[in-house]
Design a protein around this motif. Structure first.
Motif, PDB file in Angstrom:
ATOM      1  N   PRO A 105     -57.074 -59.703  -8.208  1.00 18.75           N
ATOM      2  CA  PRO A 105     -58.332 -59.236  -8.812  1.00 18.75           C
ATOM      3  C   PRO A 105     -58.762 -57.882  -8.271  1.00 18.75           C
ATOM      4  O   PRO A 105     -58.306 -57.452  -7.212  1.00 18.75           O
ATOM      5  N   LYS A 164     -61.672 -56.901  -7.067  1.00 17.42           N
ATOM      6  CA  LYS A 164     -62.230 -57.112  -5.729  1.00 17.42           C
ATOM      7  C   LYS A 164     -62.614 -58.578  -5.613  1.00 17.42           C
ATOM      8  O   LYS A 164     -62.954 -59.217  -6.612  1.00 17.42           O
ATOM      9  N   LEU A 165     -62.516 -59.067  -4.414  1.00 18.23           N
ATOM     10  CA  LEU A 165     -62.828 -60.469  -4.186  1.00 18.23           C
ATOM     11  C   LEU A 165     -64.284 -60.553  -3.722  1.00 18.23           C
ATOM     12  O   LEU A 165     -64.588 -60.262  -2.583  1.00 18.23           O
ATOM     13  N   ASP A 166     -65.160 -60.900  -4.688  1.00 15.88           N
ATOM     14  CA  ASP A 166     -66.578 -61.021  -4.352  1.00 15.88           C
ATOM     15  C   ASP A 166     -66.814 -62.378  -3.723  1.00 15.88           C
ATOM     16  O   ASP A 166     -67.070 -63.348  -4.417  1.00 15.88           O
TER      17      ASP A 166
END
Lengths: 238, 273
Positions: free
Chosen positions: A82, A84-86
């Motif tokens: 992904p 960014k990994l939130d």
């Protein structure tokens, strides 16, 4: 001539709401072993198209086939990184645990091997939330590679990496492709590295603008349609 | 202490709490990571409607709360996922609507309503053997489900899309998580009351975050904290003649404060929770 198209997208359109189309009539094919860069400006529908390719969204019209089947049927052949990994940075999970939970069949030796291959073995016992943007991106790639996917999808992989680290990151992607013999589809708004990185470029701006070899497909007219008149291509030593 | 154990209502209280405290902490470990604390609070308050409906129908209030809690949990799940409404907005509406309707219905009932007071502030000493069997059945089922789908729930908590590409059936398991959390919250209401139930979901998990160096230690430590808070709180409330629910919560808060400052003193650094 026999071609091995492992991704086939035919006349795909997508609207989140009625008649509010984010994508219109997108068609392309990707051959096995390609390094594809899916480019377009912000808001052009790149991430939506990626989600359709992953089977996370269903196209409003048209068809998407991976290996001749629906994406949801071949999830085991897909690796996904992904943008960014939130996640909660206090999430108490180590890198090793994260990889173990991601693929229950993965052995400790396989985890060590994949981490070592992308230069992330140094932080395997660190907490995921303690990693820098670049380190986290490497771990996410390791996770995606663990299940030995045939296609690796990366959504804007350098967005969390500092400017100095971008070059190293692109080199890493090339190494990954060679070592794991994986087809790579990388979403990017970064046009400058296309010529040196990609074997296939797909340009979209809500509609299809180009698809093919970067040298022939990326004409000045296409670039203008993508980003306006003030953009030109620079060659990086990559 | 021997007297305490020989009293039947205390035996039931200990049995219920020793099952529920670790269950609340385990679900709470996932809940806090998913930032769903407001959801738990909302379900607890909305379950008041179930109690009111059960009182009107002459049914068991506990059963009414369980049914309404699960229904509201699923309504929130579907509105969040398919109507793309903001989680806090959905929970805010459900929470207030359920509670308001519950109060109106109860006000229409003649006389004093002891069940209402016990649900608002909890009354662990009023737990019946039938309640114990319900708590036992639901706790075992939920803990087994978590054990089977442990890695799936972790991946969903980290990133829904990534979990999907790892082969996780995210929609079904997410719905299952909402049901389990709603059930656990309503069971916890019997223990601590509507007002205090979220304490045993949140406090043990944030305490565990301070010391955990892996996910297994995080869940184990949270369960242990909840268990200790329950046992010490219940015994303390008996000897000091204090309300049981509030005493359990204050012990949990005490453990958190000691762990937090202990970590700050030992590590000499700021601690994030």
């Amino acid at each position: 001539m026999h071609t091995t198209k492992i991704i086939e997208v035919k006349d795909v359109s997508f609207a989140y709401r009625d008649s509010d189309y984010v994508l219109r009539n997108i068609s392309f094919g990707v051959e096995k072993g390609a390094l594809v860069m899916l480019i377009g400006p912000n808001g052009s529908g790149k991430t939506t198209l990626l989600k359709i390719l992953l089977g996370l969204l269903r196209p409003t019209q048209g068809t998407v086939l991976l290996f001749g089947e629906k994406p949801s049927e071949v999830r085991y052949k897909i690796g996904y990184v992904p943008q960014k990994l939130d996640f909660d940075r206090t999430f108490p999970i180590t890198v090793r645990e994260f990889l173990r939970f991601s693929d229950r069949k993965a052995t400790e030796a396989a985890i060590d091997s994949v981490l070592e291959s992308i230069g992330a073995d140094k932080f395997k016992d660190k907490l995921l939330g303690a990693l820098s943007g670049g380190q986290l991106q490497r771990v996410l790639i390791a996770r995606a590679l663990l299940s030995k996917p045939a296609i690796l999808f990366l959504d804007e992989p350098v967005s969390g990496v500092d400017i100095g680290g971008e070059q190293n990151f692109y080199e890493l992607i090339k190494k990954v492709k060679e070592r794991y013999k994986v087809t790579i589809v990388m979403v990017s708004h970064e046009i400058t590295v296309v010529n040196t990185m990609a074997t296939h470029v797909i340009c979209i701006n809500k509609r299809m603008l180009c698809s093919g070899n970067p040298k022939s497909a990326l004409s000045a007219k296409t670039i203008e349609a993508l980003y306006g008149t003030d953009v030109s291509l620079h060659k990086h030593k990559c | 202490m021997t007297n305490l154990i020989h009293m039947e209502f205390m035996q039931r209280a200990f049995l219920a709490g020793m099952m529920l405290a670790p269950l609340l902490a385990t679900l709470g470990s996932f809940m806090t990571l998913r930032k769903m604390s407001f959801f738990a609070d909302g379900i607890a308050h909305a379950s008041l409607l179930g109690i009111a409906l059960a009182l009107i129908c002459g049914a068991t209030p506990f059963l009414g709360a369980i049914i309404v809690g699960v229904v509201f949990g699923l309504v929130v799940f579907f509105l969040e996922r398919y109507a793309r409404l903001a989680s806090d907005a959905v929970v805010g509406v459900i929470f207030t609507a359920g509670m308001a309707l519950g109060i109106i219905l109860i006000s229409l009932q003649p006389g004093y309503q002891p069940d209402l007071i016990s649900f608002l502030f909890g009354n662990i000493l009023s737990i019946t053997w039938a309640n114990i069997w319900t708590i036992f059945g639901v706790s075992v089922t939920i803990l087994l489900t978590i054990f089977v789908f442990f890695r799936h729930f972790i991946l969903i908590a980290l990133n829904d899309d990534m979990a999907w590409t790892s082969g996780v059936n995210t929609k079904r398991l997410d719905a299952l998580f909402y049901i389990m959390l709603s059930l656990t919250v309503v069971l916890g209401v019997k223990l601590l009351g509507v007002v205090l139930v979220s304490a045993l979901l949140i406090i043990p998990s944030i305490t565990a975050k301070i010391v955990a160096h892996s996910f297994y230690t995080y869940v184990s430590f949270a369960s242990m904290c909840a268990f200790v808070a329950f046992v010490v709180g219940l015994i303390g409330s008996y000897y000091l003649d204090l309300p049981s629910g509030a005493s359990i919560v204050m012990v949990a808060v005490g453990i958190f404060v000691m762990t937090f400052f202990g970590k700050v003193i030992i590590s000499g650094k700021r601690v994030a929770v």
